[in-house]
Design a protein around this motif. Structure first.
Motif: not given
Length: 203
Positions: A68-75
């Motif tokens: 999930s690219p959004d997961f990495d972006r969020i952290i």
């Protein structure tokens, strides 16, 4: 008639099972890694050849992942455009999410290719159904395999799920607190907590 080599049997097995099935499901092939994009998630299937292979026999493992690219972006991590299996936040060997297949597949000149192809297709179909249950970054955290997954801990804090972060910490402490490495693990939890001004383990 000359028997096929292990390499030829391996190539035939992939041609008759993995490649057409994954192509049918929207995957694109890059060597022994297959990827597909769906709704801001990227599914990855990787065939990992054993380092002990020989001319007579080839052993390989099937690694499955969801990124999930959004997961990495969020952290706060950079996003991967073409993630490998090791980049995936959700990672499983196929035998852990699909029945009917062992921890590895071995191919040699005597392998029954049609039977092995049927087994691989069935296992991959089951694995893809499991991977398809992950639709959002929250699902990555929900299906986390380990309570010492610090990226999942960071995600929970970054999304203000402090209750979930605390529960993760307490489960980790219950499981690993008596081990010599707990002091180091505890410090890693606290380092991850500091940017969020979160007192880890607080009631």
């Amino acid at each position: 008639m000359e028997q096929p080599t292990a390499e030829q049997s391996f190539a035939t097995l992939l041609k008759e099972s993995v490649v057409p099935l994954l192509k049918e499901h929207g995957f694109r092939k890059q060597r022994l890694t297959f990827r597909r994009e769906r709704d801001r998630m990227i599914d990855v299937v990787n065939l990992q050849r054993s380092t002990g292979n020989s001319y007579e026999s080839i052993r390989f493992y099937v690694n499955c992942g969801v990124y999930s690219p959004d997961f990495d972006r969020i952290i706060g991590k950079p996003e991967h455009q073409r993630p490998t299996e090791v980049d995936c936040q959700y990672r499983r060997r196929i035998e852990n999410i699909a029945s009917g297949i062992g921890p590895h597949v071995t191919v040699d000149a005597a392998t029954d290719i049609p039977a092995s192809a049927d087994m691989l297709r069935a296992a991959l179909t089951r694995a893809l159904a499991v991977m398809g249950q992950l639709h959002r970054p929250e699902d990555i955290a929900r299906f986390a395999e380990s309570d010492i997954d610090f990226d999942v801990f960071r995600y929970r804090l970054a999304t203000n799920d402090k209750s979930g972060a605390n529960e993760q910490y307490r489960r980790a402490r219950s499981q690993f607190g008596a081990e010599p490495r707990w002091q180091r693990l505890d410090e890693l939890f606290r380092q991850a907590s500091d940017p969020h001004e979160f007192a880890v383990g607080a009631d």
